[in-house]
Motif scaffolding. Structure first.
Motif, PDB file in Angstrom:
ATOM      1  N   THR A  48       0.767  -1.077   0.031  1.00 16.88           N
ATOM      2  CA  THR A  48      -0.278  -0.018  -0.115  1.00 16.88           C
ATOM      3  C   THR A  48       1.012   1.334   0.095  1.00 16.88           C
ATOM      4  O   THR A  48       2.071   1.121   0.476  1.00 16.88           O
ATOM      5  N   PRO A  49       0.229   2.486  -0.247  1.00 13.76           N
ATOM      6  CA  PRO A  49       1.207   3.656  -0.483  1.00 13.76           C
ATOM      7  C   PRO A  49       1.896   4.032   0.944  1.00 13.76           C
ATOM      8  O   PRO A  49       2.667   4.333   0.935  1.00 13.76           O
ATOM      9  N   ALA A  50       0.846   3.635   1.792  1.00  6.41           N
ATOM     10  CA  ALA A  50       1.486   3.926   3.216  1.00  6.41           C
ATOM     11  C   ALA A  50       2.679   2.952   3.638  1.00  6.41           C
ATOM     12  O   ALA A  50       3.619   3.725   4.291  1.00  6.41           O
ATOM     13  N   LEU A  51       2.864   2.161   2.899  1.00 12.01           N
ATOM     14  CA  LEU A  51       4.000   1.126   3.273  1.00 12.01           C
ATOM     15  C   LEU A  51       5.228   1.595   2.387  1.00 12.01           C
ATOM     16  O   LEU A  51       6.396   1.461   2.424  1.00 12.01           O
ATOM     17  N   LEU A  52       5.110   2.119   0.997  1.00 18.40           N
ATOM     18  CA  LEU A  52       6.041   2.559   0.194  1.00 18.40           C
ATOM     19  C   LEU A  52       6.718   3.790   0.469  1.00 18.40           C
ATOM     20  O   LEU A  52       7.831   3.848   0.181  1.00 18.40           O
ATOM     21  N   GLY A  53       5.867   4.679   1.136  1.00 12.77           N
ATOM     22  CA  GLY A  53       6.574   6.063   1.402  1.00 12.77           C
ATOM     23  C   GLY A  53       7.973   5.976   1.895  1.00 12.77           C
ATOM     24  O   GLY A  53       8.716   6.584   1.639  1.00 12.77           O
ATOM     25  N   MET A 105       8.985  -0.646  -9.257  1.00 15.44           N
ATOM     26  CA  MET A 105       7.672  -0.546  -9.187  1.00 15.44           C
ATOM     27  C   MET A 105       7.160   0.283  -8.090  1.00 15.44           C
ATOM     28  O   MET A 105       6.315   1.148  -8.211  1.00 15.44           O
ATOM     29  N   LYS A 106       7.807  -0.082  -6.994  1.00 15.09           N
ATOM     30  CA  LYS A 106       7.307   0.671  -5.607  1.00 15.09           C
ATOM     31  C   LYS A 106       7.434   2.057  -5.532  1.00 15.09           C
ATOM     32  O   LYS A 106       6.492   2.608  -4.991  1.00 15.09           O
ATOM     33  N   LEU A 107       8.594   2.652  -6.019  1.00 15.57           N
ATOM     34  CA  LEU A 107       8.858   4.135  -5.776  1.00 15.57           C
ATOM     35  C   LEU A 107       7.972   5.022  -6.639  1.00 15.57           C
ATOM     36  O   LEU A 107       7.227   5.874  -6.198  1.00 15.57           O
ATOM     37  N   PRO A 108       7.745   4.438  -8.016  1.00 17.04           N
ATOM     38  CA  PRO A 108       6.765   5.165  -8.854  1.00 17.04           C
ATOM     39  C   PRO A 108       5.415   5.246  -8.190  1.00 17.04           C
ATOM     40  O   PRO A 108       4.396   6.202  -8.221  1.00 17.04           O
ATOM     41  N   ALA A 109       5.199   4.191  -7.622  1.00 19.99           N
ATOM     42  CA  ALA A 109       3.547   4.054  -7.003  1.00 19.99           C
ATOM     43  C   ALA A 109       3.446   5.009  -5.766  1.00 19.99           C
ATOM     44  O   ALA A 109       2.341   5.400  -5.524  1.00 19.99           O
ATOM     45  N   ALA A 110       4.589   4.997  -5.052  1.00 16.54           N
ATOM     46  CA  ALA A 110       4.528   5.934  -3.997  1.00 16.54           C
ATOM     47  C   ALA A 110       4.447   7.446  -4.391  1.00 16.54           C
ATOM     48  O   ALA A 110       3.792   8.303  -3.775  1.00 16.54           O
ATOM     49  N   ILE A 111       4.994   7.821  -5.750  1.00 16.85           N
ATOM     50  CA  ILE A 111       4.952   9.188  -6.088  1.00 16.85           C
ATOM     51  C   ILE A 111       3.428   9.292  -6.621  1.00 16.85           C
ATOM     52  O   ILE A 111       2.799  10.408  -6.249  1.00 16.85           O
ATOM     53  N   TYR A 112       2.927   8.263  -7.296  1.00 19.26           N
ATOM     54  CA  TYR A 112       1.304   8.609  -7.550  1.00 19.26           C
ATOM     55  C   TYR A 112       0.669   8.992  -6.666  1.00 19.26           C
ATOM     56  O   TYR A 112      -0.246   9.683  -6.794  1.00 19.26           O
ATOM     57  N   GLU A 113       0.727   8.164  -5.488  1.00 19.17           N
ATOM     58  CA  GLU A 113       0.081   8.386  -4.334  1.00 19.17           C
ATOM     59  C   GLU A 113       0.236   9.558  -3.521  1.00 19.17           C
ATOM     60  O   GLU A 113      -0.241   9.563  -2.399  1.00 19.17           O
TER      61      GLU A 113
END
Length: 322
Positions: free
Chosen positions: A47-52, A157-165
């Motif tokens: 989830t974004p909360a874990l990726l940040g 994969m994970k860091l771009p997803a964190a940016i999007y969120e």
């Protein structure tokens, strides 16, 4: 009689049950009810909360965790090369055909030419060796996932997803990618040095230093297995977490002090050309010291950097007090 008693105690035959049903039994027979089967599996969700927090980690912590990611992937490759080392001799073909077949799979081409004892110019690795390599190589990613390291390819994969969120920015992505990529590269090169120093892929007697290096790598994997078991909440999960690292260290041929306490004296008792003092001073002492280094440095210290006070987090006792 016992047979008559068991016959009387045997329950009535149960009807066929489909997935999604549970069976209950009473004195009048068996009944079924349409209820979903509950499976005890804990799957971490990215989830974004874990990726940040990945982007917020210090460069030192990211780099150390990436060192381990590179080493764990290398462990999978090391296992694959070791088990493929005894593959059947490959057939002899023309150099042109060999080059065309090797192009899509450079890694296994290198395996063929560097490790096959009977390899000659112009030969290719059998398909069986490729299959074996493919089946054991995922051990490295399993250890990465369960230990929570920083693998660059996964972070793409994970860091771009964190940016999007909205959990990080481009600077955080660049910082994470740079340090995870650098750590993966350095960790892989350090593991190359460890493999060469261990002598596992060479032939001949086992010197003191090679015993020591093999013991470090062995207990690193043993402690990964212990870590995996602690992360599981069920007996099947603990068994599955333990199995790959232990199978890897045995297949590679690493050194475990407690296992050697049985295996080598047994060999001596059965007539092996080895004295008990040679076992103590040439094997058990270096292996014990290497096991200590593997557990203390490569797992105990690293785990504190990943999740504890050495990595900037509160000590477990302080966290529990709050």
């Amino acid at each position: 009689t016992t047979a008559a008693y068991l016959t009387q105690r045997a329950p009535a035959a149960l009807p066929a049950v489909s997935l999604g049903q549970t069976v209950t039994s009473n004195g009048n027979g068996a009944t079924t009810s349409a209820q979903p089967i509950q499976v005890d599996v804990n799957v971490p969700q990215p989830t974004p909360a874990l990726l940040g927090p990945k982007a917020a980690m210090t460069p030192f912590k990211t780099f150390v965790m990436a060192l381990y990611a590179g080493a764990y992937i290398a462990f999978g490759g090391f296992l694959g090369l070791t088990v493929c080392n005894g593959a059947p001799a490959p057939p002899r073909v023309s150099s042109t055909v060999a080059a065309s077949l090797a192009t899509p799979s450079l890694l296994l081409s290198l395996t063929s030419h560097a490790l096959c004892r009977s390899c000659r110019p112009g030969c290719v690795q059998p398909r069986l060796a490729k299959l074996i390599f493919a089946l054991v190589f995922p051990v490295g990613l399993c250890m990465n996932t369960l230990h929570g390291t920083e693998l660059f390819t996964g972070n793409t994969m994970k860091l771009p997803a964190a940016i999007y969120e909205g959990k990080t920015n481009l600077g955080g992505l660049i910082k994470n990618w740079f340090w995870s990529y650098s750590g993966n590269f350095v960790g892989s090169l350090l593991f190359v040095a460890a493999v060469v120093a261990s002598g596992v892929l060479a032939q001949g007697a086992l010197p003191w230093g090679q015993c020591f290096i093999r013991a470090i790598l062995a207990n690193w994997l043993v402690c990964v297995a212990v870590w995996n078991a602690g992360a599981a909440s069920s007996l099947p999960g603990k068994v599955l977490g333990i199995w790959p690292p232990i199978a890897a260290f045995v297949a590679i041929g690493l050194e475990h002090s407690v296992a050697n306490m049985f295996l080598i004296p047994l060999g001596i008792a059965l007539g092996a050309d080895l004295t008990f003092s040679q076992f103590i001073f040439q094997n058990l002492i270096p292996v014990t010291l290497g096991n200590i280094v593997g557990g203390l440095v490569f797992m105990g210290t690293a785990s504190s950097i990943f999740y504890g006070s050495l990595g900037g987090a509160k000590k477990m006792s302080e966290a529990a007090a709050h």
